[in-house]
Design an enzyme around this catalytic site. Structure first.
Site, PDB file in Angstrom:
ATOM      1  N   LYS A 192       0.801  -1.225   0.000  1.00  0.00           N
ATOM      2  CA  LYS A 192       0.000   0.000   0.000  1.00  0.00           C
ATOM      3  C   LYS A 192       0.836   1.278   0.000  1.00  0.00           C
ATOM      4  CE  LYS A 192      -4.491  -1.560   1.542  1.00  0.00           C
ATOM      5  NZ  LYS A 192      -4.280  -2.985   1.936  1.00  0.00           N
ATOM      6  N   GLU A 242     -10.465   6.617   3.807  1.00  0.00           N
ATOM      7  CA  GLU A 242     -11.092   5.581   4.620  1.00  0.00           C
ATOM      8  C   GLU A 242     -10.036   4.532   4.935  1.00  0.00           C
ATOM      9  OE1 GLU A 242     -10.827   5.567   1.432  1.00  0.00           O
ATOM     10  OE2 GLU A 242     -10.217   3.490   1.023  1.00  0.00           O
ATOM     11  N   SER A 253       1.835  -9.792  -0.877  1.00  0.00           N
ATOM     12  CA  SER A 253       1.484  -8.363  -0.765  1.00  0.00           C
ATOM     13  C   SER A 253       1.841  -7.736   0.578  1.00  0.00           C
ATOM     14  CB  SER A 253      -0.009  -8.178  -1.040  1.00  0.00           C
ATOM     15  OG  SER A 253      -0.792  -8.978  -0.176  1.00  0.00           O
TER      16      SER A 253
END
Ligand SMILES: *Cc1c(COP(=O)(O)O)cnc(C)c1O
Length: 401
Positions: free
Chosen positions: A95, A117, A385
């Site tokens: 991310k 969010e 990930s």
């Protein structure tokens, strides 16, 4: 590299559509702000200074390139399994790739604040990190249920200086947090930028987030060729909103011999409505939170309840690029259950000494199921990930170890 990055991206048409999926927001005020954001995005990706800064931060702050590791113990099952190690990035997941891009873009556009969010808190932490680094304010909206569940990430965001806004509406989880963050953004379109957490939402977010994540696949394709020769037979990633998978897939879209495999959370079983989040497998076409895609829905079209053992995967919608890849038959979408995910989590930990995020363990679960069906010359590249530090307390509660 950048030109190749652009050429290989799955691009939307002028209305933000990938086939019949995606699209622009039809709220007039918001549409104007998102058009400005799109113009800002198109500017910076051609801007030498921006590209140089991104490259410097990727190398010296995030720690890129992340290596590709040949998991020899796992590979005893049949096909060879390779891991793209996004878990080694600063903050522990992919991310940070799009958060750095989004915050850098906000700064170049003269914004003072990023608003977003977060569900499990992973996007919130990555965004708060990038905002701290680049000197912007950061406001994170998070459901009260998630706040109670995700203590370490809530603490991290606070330490990093972000403002946390608890959301108690509805189920008090991700979907309500998105609505709340959007509402806050609309209060201050001039000074703030909405920094979404995946390849979802109205244009330009799916294209923009996929662009910032495409570094994963571009590195992986080059590394694989240089270090192992040729291309993998399958590239595999887990599916939440679809950003780490699009990041990996983009570079391989034109390589027709490479299968693109997304792995959705089957939770407690595909036959249990509300207890899985297998969007592309069982969803229907419609509009959710300002964009068109397949999503899990009730008969009246409202988004269905969803579940996954990995809280980063439990969203009822999915990125429009994936819907398009499914429609044209280029993407293949599989599922893994909670139980298979737990199994893969322990297998990677104990056979390779790598503790994966529960999200990433879904991709791994598929690879472990697939490998014995293929001969040992076949090669599977799995995107790892994120790392599992955030999941260890939950795992200890869940498993008797
Ligand atoms: C958030 C998250 C995901 C799911 O999001 P995508 O947009 O589908 O990539 C997957 N893995 C990890 C580690 C995450 O934090």
């Amino acid at each position: 590299m950048i030109q190749e990055q652009l050429n290989r991206l799955v691009r939307p048409d002028a209305d933000g559509n990938f086939g019949r999926h995606g699209g622009k927001i039809d709220h007039p005020e918001l549409a104007k702000a998102l058009d400005q954001l799109e113009a800002g995005f198109r500017n910076i990706i051609e801007d030498a200074e921006f590209k140089a800064e991104m490259k410097r931060l990727q190398a010296t702050y995030v720690g890129r390139p992340s290596p590709i590791y040949h998991a020899r113990s796992l590979s005893r099952r049949g096909a060879q399994i390779y891991l793209k190690r996004e878990d080694l990035n600063h903050t522990g997941a992919h991310k940070i790739n799009h958060c750095l891009g989004e915050v850098l873009l906000a700064k170049k556009m003269g914004k003072k604040k990023v608003v977003a969010e977060t569900g499990a808190g992973q996007h919130g932490v990555a965004l708060a990190t990038a905002a701290a680094l680049l000197g912007l304010e950061c406001e994170i909206h998070m459901g009260v249920v998630d706040i109670a569940k995700e203590h370490p990430n809530v603490s991290r965001m606070k330490i990093l200086g972000a403002k946390l806004v608890p959301v108690s509406a509805g189920a008090g989880t991700l979907k309500e947090a998105v609505d709340s963050a959007f509402a806050a953004y609309m209060q201050d379109l001039e000074n703030s930028m909405f920094a979404i957490g995946s390849v979802v939402g109205p244009a330009p977010y799916p294209e923009m987030v996929a662009y910032f994540q495409s570094i994963i696949g571009l590195e992986a394709r080059e590394q694989f060729q240089n270090e192992y020769g040729g291309l993998p037979d399958e590239v595999i990633a887990c599916m939440g909103g679809g950003s780490n998978s699009m990041g990996l897939f983009n570079a391989f879209i034109d390589d027709e011999e490479v299968a693109l495999v997304g792995v959705e959370p089957a939770g407690e079983g595909l036959d249990r409505p509300g207890r899985h989040a297998a969007t592309l497998t069982l969803g229907k076409f419609g509009n959710i939170q300002g964009f068109n895609c397949y999503y899990l829905q009730e008969e009246d079209g409202t988004p269905a309840a969803v579940h996954s053992i990995a809280s980063g995967l439990d969203y009822p919608g999915i990125g429009p690029q994936h819907c398009y890849l499914k429609d044209i038959g280029r993407g293949r979408y599989e599922t893994a259950t909670d139980a298979e995910c737990l199994d893969a989590f322990l297998t990677l930990s104990r056979e390779e000494g790598i503790i994966p995020a529960l999200e990433s363990a879904h991709a791994l679960a598929y690879a472990l199921r697939r490998a014995p069906l293929l001969d040992s010359g076949k090669r599977l590249l799995v995107n790892l990930s994120g790392r599992g530090d955030k999941d260890i307390d939950f795992i200890l509660q869940k498993l008797d170890i």
